[in-house]
Design an enzyme around this catalytic site. Structure first.
Site, mmCIF file in Angstrom:
data_model
loop_
_atom_site.group_PDB
_atom_site.id
_atom_site.type_symbol
_atom_site.label_atom_id
_atom_site.label_comp_id
_atom_site.label_asym_id
_atom_site.label_seq_id
_atom_site.Cartn_x
_atom_site.Cartn_y
_atom_site.Cartn_z
ATOM 1 N N GLY A 1 43.927 43.559 39.026
ATOM 2 C CA GLY A 1 44.990 43.151 39.952
ATOM 3 C C GLY A 1 44.584 41.975 40.822
ATOM 4 O O GLY A 1 45.323 40.998 40.970
ATOM 5 N N ARG A 2 43.381 42.025 41.384
ATOM 6 C CA ARG A 2 42.961 40.960 42.314
ATOM 7 C C ARG A 2 42.489 39.705 41.587
ATOM 8 O O ARG A 2 42.091 38.733 42.223
ATOM 9 C CB ARG A 2 41.889 41.496 43.261
ATOM 10 C CG ARG A 2 40.701 42.132 42.578
ATOM 11 C CD ARG A 2 39.867 42.935 43.550
ATOM 12 N NE ARG A 2 38.793 43.663 42.910
ATOM 13 C CZ ARG A 2 38.895 44.881 42.395
ATOM 14 N NH1 ARG A 2 40.051 45.522 42.436
ATOM 15 N NH2 ARG A 2 37.858 45.473 41.841
ATOM 16 N N GLU B 1 54.584 51.552 47.090
ATOM 17 C CA GLU B 1 55.190 50.526 47.940
ATOM 18 C C GLU B 1 56.152 49.655 47.135
ATOM 19 O O GLU B 1 57.296 49.398 47.538
ATOM 20 C CB GLU B 1 54.109 49.624 48.555
ATOM 21 C CG GLU B 1 53.198 50.298 49.562
ATOM 22 C CD GLU B 1 51.965 50.919 48.934
ATOM 23 O OE1 GLU B 1 52.013 51.294 47.736
ATOM 24 O OE2 GLU B 1 50.951 51.048 49.642
ATOM 25 N N LYS C 1 51.282 45.645 38.114
ATOM 26 C CA LYS C 1 50.550 45.880 36.875
ATOM 27 C C LYS C 1 50.923 47.250 36.306
ATOM 28 O O LYS C 1 51.235 47.384 35.141
ATOM 29 C CB LYS C 1 49.049 45.796 37.169
ATOM 30 C CG LYS C 1 48.174 45.972 35.967
ATOM 31 C CD LYS C 1 46.717 45.710 36.306
ATOM 32 C CE LYS C 1 45.823 46.159 35.168
ATOM 33 N NZ LYS C 1 44.401 45.981 35.456
ATOM 34 N N GLU D 1 37.626 44.413 47.844
ATOM 35 C CA GLU D 1 38.002 45.450 46.883
ATOM 36 C C GLU D 1 37.041 45.398 45.689
ATOM 37 O O GLU D 1 36.835 46.386 45.000
ATOM 38 C CB GLU D 1 39.465 45.284 46.423
ATOM 39 C CG GLU D 1 40.051 46.556 45.849
ATOM 40 C CD GLU D 1 41.543 46.486 45.541
ATOM 41 O OE1 GLU D 1 41.915 45.806 44.569
ATOM 42 O OE2 GLU D 1 42.340 47.108 46.268
ATOM 43 N N HIS E 1 40.337 28.060 68.882
ATOM 44 C CA HIS E 1 40.865 28.460 70.196
ATOM 45 C C HIS E 1 41.056 29.960 70.267
ATOM 46 O O HIS E 1 41.825 30.458 71.080
ATOM 47 C CB HIS E 1 42.175 27.721 70.462
ATOM 48 C CG HIS E 1 41.959 26.236 70.526
ATOM 49 N ND1 HIS E 1 41.624 25.589 71.689
ATOM 50 C CD2 HIS E 1 41.944 25.297 69.550
ATOM 51 C CE1 HIS E 1 41.451 24.299 71.430
ATOM 52 N NE2 HIS E 1 41.638 24.100 70.141
ATOM 53 N N LYS F 1 45.835 57.272 48.655
ATOM 54 C CA LYS F 1 47.105 57.292 47.910
ATOM 55 C C LYS F 1 47.503 58.731 47.603
ATOM 56 O O LYS F 1 48.646 59.135 47.806
ATOM 57 C CB LYS F 1 46.931 56.576 46.563
ATOM 58 C CG LYS F 1 47.102 55.079 46.580
ATOM 59 C CD LYS F 1 47.183 54.597 45.114
ATOM 60 C CE LYS F 1 46.790 53.155 44.962
ATOM 61 N NZ LYS F 1 46.633 52.728 43.569
HETATM 62 O O1 F6P Z 1 45.113 48.548 46.141
HETATM 63 C C1 F6P Z 1 44.917 49.093 44.895
HETATM 64 C C2 F6P Z 1 45.590 48.315 43.802
HETATM 65 O O2 F6P Z 1 45.416 49.006 42.623
HETATM 66 C C3 F6P Z 1 45.090 46.881 43.678
HETATM 67 O O3 F6P Z 1 43.913 46.771 42.976
HETATM 68 C C4 F6P Z 1 46.257 46.220 43.043
HETATM 69 O O4 F6P Z 1 46.172 44.833 43.152
HETATM 70 C C5 F6P Z 1 47.386 46.817 43.829
HETATM 71 O O5 F6P Z 1 46.997 48.170 44.033
HETATM 72 C C6 F6P Z 1 48.746 46.753 43.200
HETATM 73 O O6 F6P Z 1 48.810 47.405 41.969
HETATM 74 P P1 F6P Z 1 50.012 47.161 40.962
HETATM 75 O O7 F6P Z 1 50.006 45.733 40.558
HETATM 76 O O8 F6P Z 1 49.753 48.081 39.811
HETATM 77 O O9 F6P Z 1 51.298 47.507 41.669
#
Ligand code: F6P
Length: 549
Positions: free
Chosen positions: A274-275, A218, A212, A360, A391, A511
């Site tokens: 995002g979620r 990452e 987003k 979240e 199990h 972060k």
């Molecule tokens: O974990 C925090 C967060 O902002 C989530 O809400 C989101 O889904 C994720 O990081 C990834 O964010 P982006 O889509 O901006 O890379």
């Protein structure tokens, strides 16, 4: 959730107080007694809508409990909050954003306004662009830099930009185009990328960089490694990037700075959390896997649940009922977790997906007014598909000291029928909720001539609550309904607990601290360390470990 709400603090709402008194009154009642007292309980305490059947009779509730919970929903202004969300009000007030994932699955002729602009045409324009692109990739018309067709699709993203796509790919694998390989890279741990790429040919690989913000550490690190991997494999010509990288993002500037042509960018908007985004362009990998028609069927399923949630009376409303039961279990029976147990192997990533969606969203401890809550908020959601979990951890659910409400999810038909498998699977699902509810008394154990010393070990107290959700079979539409069901459960919970389910400030501190630590690990000379003594020591130790032979 408008900040200006005038509702009373939760523990001062009359229904809340009445529920506390009521709980004491019925605390000793066992599900065995509740079922004995009403022979039709298993048929009565059910609700059915849009192809989903919910049996909530195995919860520790009476008609009075339900009445009070519904009353609590009213006193929490649930209807007003729902109206505000669907109308595009900026209910995510800490980020000054509307919350309109429901607009992502609205039909073409619907009108949903944000700041006076109908957003539905934009949603459908992106869907059409995704459709065009998916058709070209799936048919082989989209060629890589060397002229070869694309065979591998790698989604790079994390959190909401990964969990939904992975879950949906696994859930709908049955409907996927089998000559395409799908991989999902999320972790900044290089092992994730390296293992995913191991057997892939760069000339046949397409990366979908999903973020987003297009700034997530990452994702950007993995995307850079992907670009290097591709260029290494294809002789270093930077032009190759255009044929092998597309982006899903709200940030055109960053996408273009990365080197991806914005013509190959699929957009979404700040009113999609995002979620809550697997049905936006973040679902591009899903559409590539299952095709545009199935993707639209998924959206139609979401929309059906939205409409059910918006229009059904609360006492027949699946998300409202399930949310209220979770409030009862969490706040009045002291349950700390919810186990989500799909008896459908294709849903193996569904519990992991729900972890972000639920925790979240409602893992908050201040109210909309910024006051510290004096009650529990989101329980911990977790789970594994049945029968594997049986199990593993079910022992604790049956005989442990904790109360773990369970959501069983099962289907009338298998997608891949095989001999007796499906009957056996379902027999297990039904047996588990029966065992949890009714258990086995000492008298029943003794009647089996068990040695006295063993009797206590073989007793099952029972009285463990569960819901069972049944649907005909796992189709794209049913998946949409299930995801939207939990999205709206989260919404209702947030309304009751008076928290904002749509921000996530709790992920920020870690972060920021990581950004600060990075140079302290990477610089050749150790900068002066200003952390606590533990963190300083760990940094020094890591530096030694990484430089030691
Ligand atoms: O974990 C925090 C967060 O902002 C989530 O809400 C989101 O889904 C994720 O990081 C990834 O964010 P982006 O889509 O901006 O890379």
């Amino acid at each position: 959730m408008s900040k200006k709400s005038v509702i009373k603090p939760l523990t001062q709402r009359p229904a809340w107080k009445a529920l506390a008194t009521h709980q004491k009154k019925i605390a000793k009642l066992h599900l065995r007694e509740l079922f004995a007292a009403n022979k039709q309980r298993g048929e009565k305490l059910t609700a059915e809508a849009i192809g989903l059947f919910l049996d909530y009779s195995k919860n520790r509730i009476t008609a009075e409990t339900l009445k009070l919970l519904l009353q609590l929903a009213k006193e929490s202004n649930l209807r007003g909050r729902m109206d505000a969300m669907f109308a595009g009000e900026k209910i995510n007030f800490t980020e000054n954003r509307a919350v309109l994932h429901t607009a992502l699955r609205a039909p073409k002729n619907a009108k949903v306004f944000v700041d006076g602009k109908n957003v539905v045409p934009d949603v459908h324009a992106v869907l059409d662009k995704m459709t065009e692109f998916a058709k070209r990739v799936r048919s082989g018309a989209w060629k890589g830099h060397t002229g070869k067709r694309i065979k591998n699709i790698v989604n790079i993203g994390i959190g909401g930009s990964d969990l939904g796509p992975v879950m949906a790919y696994e859930a709908l694998r049955h409907y996927s185009q089998r000559d395409l390989v799908f991989r999902f890279v999320s972790n900044v741990d290089g092992a994730d990328f390296v293992e995913a790429m191991q057997d892939l040919n760069p000339a046949e690989t397409l990366f979908v960089v999903s973020s987003k913000t297009f700034t997530t550490q990452e994702t950007m690190t993995n995307a850079e490694s992907a670009r290097d991997w591709l260029l290494r494999g294809l002789g270093g010509n930077k032009k190759a990037v255009a044929k092998h990288f597309v982006a899903v993002s709200t940030n055109a500037e960053k996408v273009s700075a990365f080197g991806i042509d914005t013509a190959n960018m699929f957009g979404f908007w700040d009113w999609v959390g995002g979620r809550y985004s697997m049905d936006s362009a973040i679902g591009l990998s899903t559409m590539l896997a299952v095709g545009p028609e199935n993707f639209r069927a998924l959206l139609a399923g979401f929309h059906e649940m939205d409409e059910h949630f918006r229009t059904a009376p609360f006492e027949k409303n699946l998300p409202v009922l399930m949310a209220l039961l979770s409030v009862w279990n969490t706040n009045f029976l002291g349950a700390e977790t919810v186990a989500v147990l799909p008896y459908e192997n294709y849903l193996k990533r569904f519990p992991a997906y729900l972890q972000q969606l639920t925790m979240e969203s409602n893992g908050k401890s201040v109210t909309l007014d910024g006051k510290k809550v004096n009650y529990e908020t989101s329980p911990i959601y977790w789970g594994e598909p049945g029968t594997n979990g049986q199990h593993s951890f079910y022992q604790l659910i049956h005989q442990g000291t904790r109360l773990i409400p369970c959501d069983f999810i099962a289907f009338g038909k298998a997608l891949t029928p095989l001999g007796r498998h499906h009957d056996l699977l379902l027999a297990n699902a039904l047996a588990q909720s029966e065992a949890l509810a009714f258990g086995k008394t000492a008298a029943e154990v003794k009647a089996e001539k068990v040695a006295d010393a063993l009797v206590p070990h073989k007793v099952f107290e029972g009285n463990r609550p569960s819901n069972t959700i049944l649907a005909d079979r796992l189709t794209p539409a049913v998946l949409g309904k299930l995801v939207a069901l939990y999205e709206h459960i989260v919404f209702v919970q947030g309304a009751i607990w008076s928290v904002n389910p749509f921000d996530q400030w709790g992920v920020e501190l870690g972060k920021a601290l990581a950004q600060r630590i990075v140079p302290e690990l990477e610089n050749t000379t150790l900068p002066p360390l200003k952390h606590d003594s533990s963190t300083n020591n760990l940094i020094r130790r890591y530096r030694k470990m990484k430089s030691a032979r």
